[in-house]
Write a protein that holds these residues in place. Structure first.
Motif, PDB file in Angstrom:
ATOM      1  N   SER A   1     115.766  -8.557  -4.527  1.00 24.86           N
ATOM      2  CA  SER A   1     114.763  -8.033  -3.600  1.00 24.86           C
ATOM      3  C   SER A   1     115.306  -8.003  -2.165  1.00 24.86           C
ATOM      4  O   SER A   1     115.097  -7.047  -1.419  1.00 24.86           O
ATOM      5  CB  SER A   1     113.505  -8.886  -3.699  1.00 24.86           C
ATOM      6  N   ARG A   2     116.013  -9.053  -1.780  1.00 27.83           N
ATOM      7  CA  ARG A   2     116.616  -9.107  -0.436  1.00 27.83           C
ATOM      8  C   ARG A   2     117.593  -7.955  -0.228  1.00 27.83           C
ATOM      9  O   ARG A   2     117.605  -7.311   0.813  1.00 27.83           O
ATOM     10  CB  ARG A   2     117.401 -10.408  -0.277  1.00 27.83           C
ATOM     11  N   ARG A   3     118.414  -7.784  -1.254  1.00 29.47           N
ATOM     12  CA  ARG A   3     119.419  -6.715  -1.114  1.00 29.47           C
ATOM     13  C   ARG A   3     118.744  -5.357  -1.019  1.00 29.47           C
ATOM     14  O   ARG A   3     119.195  -4.482  -0.271  1.00 29.47           O
ATOM     15  CB  ARG A   3     120.382  -6.742  -2.291  1.00 29.47           C
ATOM     16  N   ILE A   4     117.682  -5.187  -1.773  1.00 30.94           N
ATOM     17  CA  ILE A   4     116.976  -3.893  -1.704  1.00 30.94           C
ATOM     18  C   ILE A   4     116.435  -3.679  -0.294  1.00 30.94           C
ATOM     19  O   ILE A   4     116.458  -2.565   0.227  1.00 30.94           O
ATOM     20  CB  ILE A   4     115.833  -3.843  -2.748  1.00 30.94           C
ATOM     21  N   SER A   5     115.992  -4.781   0.329  1.00 27.57           N
ATOM     22  CA  SER A   5     115.412  -4.589   1.655  1.00 27.57           C
ATOM     23  C   SER A   5     116.477  -4.351   2.723  1.00 27.57           C
ATOM     24  O   SER A   5     116.136  -4.022   3.856  1.00 27.57           O
ATOM     25  CB  SER A   5     114.504  -5.767   2.028  1.00 27.57           C
ATOM     26  N   SER A   6     117.742  -4.519   2.364  1.00 28.18           N
ATOM     27  CA  SER A   6     118.770  -4.239   3.385  1.00 28.18           C
ATOM     28  C   SER A   6     119.824  -3.273   2.860  1.00 28.18           C
ATOM     29  O   SER A   6     120.991  -3.363   3.223  1.00 28.18           O
ATOM     30  CB  SER A   6     119.419  -5.545   3.840  1.00 28.18           C
ATOM     31  N   LEU A   7     119.393  -2.352   2.004  1.00 27.92           N
ATOM     32  CA  LEU A   7     120.332  -1.385   1.428  1.00 27.92           C
ATOM     33  C   LEU A   7     121.110  -0.627   2.495  1.00 27.92           C
ATOM     34  O   LEU A   7     122.293  -0.346   2.341  1.00 27.92           O
ATOM     35  CB  LEU A   7     119.570  -0.357   0.567  1.00 27.92           C
ATOM     36  N   GLU A   8     120.419  -0.308   3.589  1.00 27.41           N
ATOM     37  CA  GLU A   8     121.034   0.539   4.601  1.00 27.41           C
ATOM     38  C   GLU A   8     122.182  -0.145   5.333  1.00 27.41           C
ATOM     39  O   GLU A   8     122.912   0.502   6.088  1.00 27.41           O
ATOM     40  CB  GLU A   8     119.982   1.056   5.589  1.00 27.41           C
ATOM     41  N   ASN A   9     122.329  -1.462   5.122  1.00 24.70           N
ATOM     42  CA  ASN A   9     123.442  -2.160   5.778  1.00 24.70           C
ATOM     43  C   ASN A   9     124.700  -2.188   4.917  1.00 24.70           C
ATOM     44  O   ASN A   9     125.734  -2.663   5.334  1.00 24.70           O
ATOM     45  CB  ASN A   9     123.044  -3.607   6.083  1.00 24.70           C
ATOM     46  N   MET A  10     124.555  -1.697   3.690  1.00 27.97           N
ATOM     47  CA  MET A  10     125.662  -1.829   2.759  1.00 27.97           C
ATOM     48  C   MET A  10     126.775  -0.821   3.039  1.00 27.97           C
ATOM     49  O   MET A  10     126.510   0.351   3.257  1.00 27.97           O
ATOM     50  CB  MET A  10     125.108  -1.606   1.344  1.00 27.97           C
ATOM     51  N   PHE A  11     128.018  -1.275   3.035  1.00 26.28           N
ATOM     52  CA  PHE A  11     129.191  -0.394   3.139  1.00 26.28           C
ATOM     53  C   PHE A  11     129.014   0.764   4.120  1.00 26.28           C
ATOM     54  O   PHE A  11     128.933   1.917   3.728  1.00 26.28           O
ATOM     55  CB  PHE A  11     129.537   0.200   1.771  1.00 26.28           C
ATOM     56  N   ASN A  12     129.001   0.452   5.376  1.00 26.97           N
ATOM     57  CA  ASN A  12     128.890   1.497   6.400  1.00 26.97           C
ATOM     58  C   ASN A  12     127.689   2.412   6.160  1.00 26.97           C
ATOM     59  O   ASN A  12     127.778   3.634   6.263  1.00 26.97           O
ATOM     60  CB  ASN A  12     130.172   2.335   6.443  1.00 26.97           C
ATOM     61  N   ALA A  13     126.581   1.801   5.846  1.00 25.84           N
ATOM     62  CA  ALA A  13     125.319   2.539   5.689  1.00 25.84           C
ATOM     63  C   ALA A  13     125.422   3.660   4.671  1.00 25.84           C
ATOM     64  O   ALA A  13     124.991   4.779   4.900  1.00 25.84           O
ATOM     65  CB  ALA A  13     124.845   3.078   7.039  1.00 25.84           C
ATOM     66  N   VAL A  14     126.006   3.352   3.512  1.00 25.12           N
ATOM     67  CA  VAL A  14     126.182   4.394   2.508  1.00 25.12           C
ATOM     68  C   VAL A  14     124.897   4.644   1.712  1.00 25.12           C
ATOM     69  O   VAL A  14     124.722   5.674   1.088  1.00 25.12           O
ATOM     70  CB  VAL A  14     127.357   4.018   1.583  1.00 25.12           C
ATOM     71  N   MET A  15     123.984   3.649   1.779  1.00 20.72           N
ATOM     72  CA  MET A  15     122.738   3.787   1.033  1.00 20.72           C
ATOM     73  C   MET A  15     121.582   4.066   1.981  1.00 20.72           C
ATOM     74  O   MET A  15     121.556   3.556   3.090  1.00 20.72           O
ATOM     75  CB  MET A  15     122.425   2.473   0.300  1.00 20.72           C
ATOM     76  N   PRO A  16     120.616   4.853   1.516  1.00 19.31           N
ATOM     77  CA  PRO A  16     119.418   5.021   2.348  1.00 19.31           C
ATOM     78  C   PRO A  16     118.576   3.742   2.307  1.00 19.31           C
ATOM     79  O   PRO A  16     118.708   2.966   1.359  1.00 19.31           O
ATOM     80  CB  PRO A  16     118.674   6.172   1.683  1.00 19.31           C
TER      81      PRO A  16
END
Lengths: 371, 517
Positions: B398-413
């Motif tokens: 759940s935490r990771r889902i809430s910060s998807l946009e921080n992953m790998f140079n903002a590769v995820m929306p």
């Protein structure tokens, strides 16, 4: 769930030209596409039929040999001319077509695979020097069958697109895209309507080859025109039955569009019926003549007019189907005038270059021999 | 969102990649190959070389069978495929550029006609007319790329279009010209690469040597020029976007490395053929062909990868959600969905609300609607193998889902949905893989530092010697690490602030120094 009607929202980007302009272009380019498709598919069907059920005489053999080299180029033209109406239909009715395509995604995707296979099949047959071998006939049959399937999938999608009330049940039952529209009562008559028309118009391929051969070998040319004329007449007669079946399979209020409900629709149907009868009459008299060229040309001309009205009726039917869910007045128009003018200018130049290419190819005296 | 999502178990993205990459490898050949045909025909006339001319006739047949059949159908194929997988994106491209597509269609029509007449004209037309048709073919084919390139480049760098929605500003966008020249050069190289295929099959060794030398002349200069245009192209991509391919996004970086390797090898093996042109085996030409395919494929993959998380940069995410709210967006903006919820807003959601009975079905549906345009469960970019490896608890997921946009140079929306929907998705994902036993019970008193690390840091960092940032933490003790965590955003521009609770910060601060003992 599954009983509701879900219609995707219209794309927020404005329409880059008035609705009517796209409509005109859609119907116009569809006519060009469908005629060439009929030549390709109908011509292919007649070739296959002649191969398997024709007489073993020289003329029937030659007929097959004369038609098959034309099929690959006709398929190229079918695909190329199909792009434009597919583009314009997406501009106007994207929310319907994308959805129905996704619901039957795999068959729709398979269209591409089938086209490539059929295309190569046609080329192998066309490049084969000894067209008498048995496998060539079978390869032609399989390739034509692939086109038949492509047409069937098209009929599925374009009927599904018109009936949003059936979408949710199909999609939620199987979101993986393995659906067709087989439960639609108009599907089979509609598909047959196109299939039979392909044979009728595909017969013109024989007639046109005959017309070009007339001066060189009148006997064979006459055979082609008469054979084409017969295919045309019988197919058009069958079309009357199929057409009636298609018409009565439509939901009542849509059927009535062509019986007084819509003036243009009604007139179009009348013209089509009369045109169909007239073309059969002209053709049947014509092919008894020693020189059947003029009546055959007349019959083709009348049929050309019928095709235009048929395409108009097809559009009226779609509009009627979608009227509960779509109003053209909901679309915001913001014309990209400069790009539109550029398109029109390039379109005219394109036609000029195309005509010039054709002219140089077919009408420049062959100089290769002296080369 | 607006459209139903086609559930492709092995991966919708993979299907697009297969269709698109095979198409571009043929379509670029269709352009460069056009000029090759004309110039080779002229060369054969000039040198009065009948055998070269004979080969060229056969090569034309090969050219037409590859480009007119496979090239044309696969081109329509991309359109079909993106319409099935990214209907909203396709609709946007169609609406913004319908007249561009219509113009492209004119050139396409001329191109196909000219190709067929050129093929059939070999034994029918005089030299001049035949060459004229060849030129018409090449010009029409090139112009069709001139148009398509604008729309392709637009997707990555829409430039001023985002403010004005003006056709020309979107079309002649920042990467338009470098992209066009890059593609042009590659198209010429491919003309040589394909000619080697039919050329090395020739039995006449004189002819074979001549074709090999002539073909390589198309490859070598192109591969010398390509890096210059590539550098220009990269220069016009915003730095922050390009960083993805410079280490911040593993896959994009991998493609960037593979393009260097593939292009260098294509260049070297092409040079190799010049040592004994008459003796070049067919297998070597196939190898060069495959290496060139690798180069082209890597380029397209980089372009797609660095464009993530968008389908049209800064306008629409890859999962069809609009980046910003605007009138007429149908509620499909990220802001609206975060406020109202994904299931109520998405048109094609069967579960409109979450109950205790439908939680798994709703979670699966959220995954399908929001994630499946790029991910799968077990196929391409499969999520299960990540979960099996990481053994995250529901809280960690759940935490990771809430910060998807921080992953790998903002590769995820960013996740689009309410807190409840996020928890539902996390609960569903938890069922896909076993959870580490120690992570099941996470309480305020007994929080695992590793779980906190996984949830907050592991998108970008690893607790491994290769991660210099993490290793640098080794010199600090608990209280120093704890303090540093409170001011992460001042350590570097790219670090987001720590979003966990105080208890979690402390657990993390206790855990990090232990890793170095």
């Amino acid at each position: 769930m599954g009983t509701e009607i879900i219609i995707p929202a219209i794309d927020p980007m404005p329409l880059p030209a008035p609705f009517w302009l796209f409509k005109v272009l859609l119907v116009l380019t569809f006519i060009l596409h469908i005629v060439v498709m009929n030549f390709m598919f109908g011509g292919g069907l007649i070739a296959v039929w002649t191969r398997f059920f024709g007489q073993k005489n020289d003329k029937d053999q030659r007929l097959f040999k004369d038609i098959v080299p034309k099929i690959p180029s006709l398929l190229a033209a079918t695909v190329t001319l199909g792009i434009a109406p597919l583009l314009f239909v997406q501009v106007l009715y994207g929310q319907f077509l994308y959805t129905s395509s996704i619901i039957m995604a795999w068959p729709w995707f398979l269209v591409l695979v089938l086209l490539v296979l059929a295309y190569y099949g046609f080329y192998i047959v066309s490049f084969n020097k000894d067209k008498k071998s048995r496998s060539i006939g079978w390869l032609m049959l399989i390739s034509v069958f692939f086109i038949f399937l492509v047409g069937f999938f098209y009929s599925n999608n374009f009927t599904l697109m018109n009936t949003p009330s059936s979408w949710a049940a199909k999609y939620f039952h199987d979101p993986s895209g393995w659906n067709l529209n087989l439960s639609e009562t108009t599907l089979i008559p509609r598909f047959l309507h196109f299939l039979v028309a392909s044979i009728a118009i595909g017969s013109f391929l024989l007639i046109i080859i005959g017309l070009f051969r007339w001066k060189r070998e009148q006997d064979y040319a006459r055979f082609l025109i008469v054979r084409g004329g017969k295919w045309f007449m019988y197919a058009t007669m069958v079309q009357f039955l199929v057409g009636i079946w298609f018409l009565i399979s439509l939901p009542r209020e849509l059927m009535l569009q062509f019986m007084g409900g819509n003036m243009l629709g009604t007139v179009s149907l009348l013209i089509s019926i009369l045109g169909g009868l007239a073309s059969i009459f002209v053709m049947s008299n014509g092919i008894r003549n020693e020189d059947p060229r003029k009546p055959a040309i007349w019959a083709m001309g009348i049929t050309g007019i019928v095709v235009v009205f048929m395409a108009i009726m097809r559009d009226i039917l779609r509009t009627a189907y979608l009227s509960p869910y779509f109003k053209s007045s909901d679309l915001v128009v913001k014309t990209q005038l400069d790009v539109l003018i550029l398109f029109l200018v390039l379109f005219v130049i394109g036609i000029a270059v195309w005509v010039l290419m054709i002219k140089k190819y077919f009408f420049t005296p062959s100089a290769r021999a002296a080369d | 969102m607006n459209y139903p999502v086609w559930d492709v178990a092995f991966g919708a993205g993979l299907l697009i990649a297969i269709v698109a990459i095979t198409h571009v490898f043929v379509s670029h050949f269709a352009i460069g190959g056009g000029l090759f045909l004309v110039l080779t025909e002229k060369k054969a006339y000039r040198e009065d070389d009948a055998s070269l001319l004979d080969w060229l006739k056969r090569h034309t047949k090969f050219f037409v069978l590859v480009t007119v059949v496979f090239g044309a159908i696969s081109g329509v194929g991309i359109w079909f495929t993106i319409g099935l997988i990214h209907p909203s994106g396709t609709s946007a491209l169609i609406h913004a550029y319908v007249w561009g597509w219509a113009i492209e269609w004119i050139f396409f029509f001329l191109e196909i006609t000219a190709a067929l007449l050129y093929l059939y004209g070999w034994n029918k037309l005089d030299r001049k007319t035949h060459l004229w048709l060849g030129w018409i073919y090449f010009i029409a084919a090139y112009l069709s790329m001139v148009v398509i390139n604008g729309i392709l480049a637009f997707m990555l760098t829409p430039g001023k279009w985002l403010e004005t929605q003006n056709f020309w500003q979107g079309f002649f966008n920042p990467t338009y010209f470098p992209s066009l020249l890059l593609r042009t050069t590659f198209a010429f190289a491919l003309a040589g690469v394909y000619a080697l295929i039919t050329g090395t099959l020739q039995k006449d060794l004189e002819l074979k040597g001549k074709i090999v030398k002539w073909s390589v002349k198309w490859i070598i200069p192109a591969f010398i020029i390509i890096p210059i245009f590539a550098w220009w192209y990269i220069g016009n991509i915003p730095d922050v976007v390009w960083e993805s391919a410079r280490g911040k996004m593993p896959t994009a970086t991998q493609y960037a490395n593979s393009i260097l390797i593939f292009s260098a090898l294509t260049f070297l093996f092409s040079l190799l053929t010049l040592i004994k042109p008459k003796k070049v085996p067919f297998a070597l030409s196939v190898l060069i062909f495959l290496l060139a395919f690798g180069t082209m494929g890597s380029f397209e993959f980089i372009r797609e990868a660095i464009r993530k998380p968008y389908i049209i940069y800064d306008y629409m995410y890859a999962n069809s959600i609009y980046k910003d709210q605007f009138p007429g967006d149908g509620g499909m903006s990220i802001q609206n969905i975060q406020q109202k919820g994904l299931l109520p807003v998405a048109k094609w959601a069967e579960s409109k609300e979450i109950t205790s009975e439908n939680q798994m079905a709703a979670g699966m549906e959220i995954f399908r609607i929001q994630c499946q345009s790029c991910h799968t469960i077990d196929g391409y970019r499969g999520i299960r193998k990540v979960l099996v490896e990481k053994k995250w608890s529901q809280t960690a997921i759940s935490r990771r889902i809430s910060s998807l946009e921080n992953m790998f140079n903002a590769v995820m929306p960013p996740f689009a949905g309410t807190d409840e929907e996020r928890e539902t998705l996390a609960a569903y994902l938890t069922t896909l893989a076993p959870v580490a036993p120690e992570d099941v019970e996470v309480t305020d008193i007994d929080i695992s530092g590793e779980v906190v690390f996984e949830a907050n840091c592991a998108d970008c960092h690893e607790y491994a010697a290769s991660d210099t940032m993490f290793v640098s933490m080794g010199k600090y003790d608990f209280s120093e690490v704890s303090y540093l965590i409170t001011r992460l955003d001042s350590l570097s521009e790219e670090m987001p602030p720590f979003e966990g609770s105080d208890a979690e910060r402390e657990a993390l601060a206790r855990w990090i120094p232990v890793q170095f003992k």
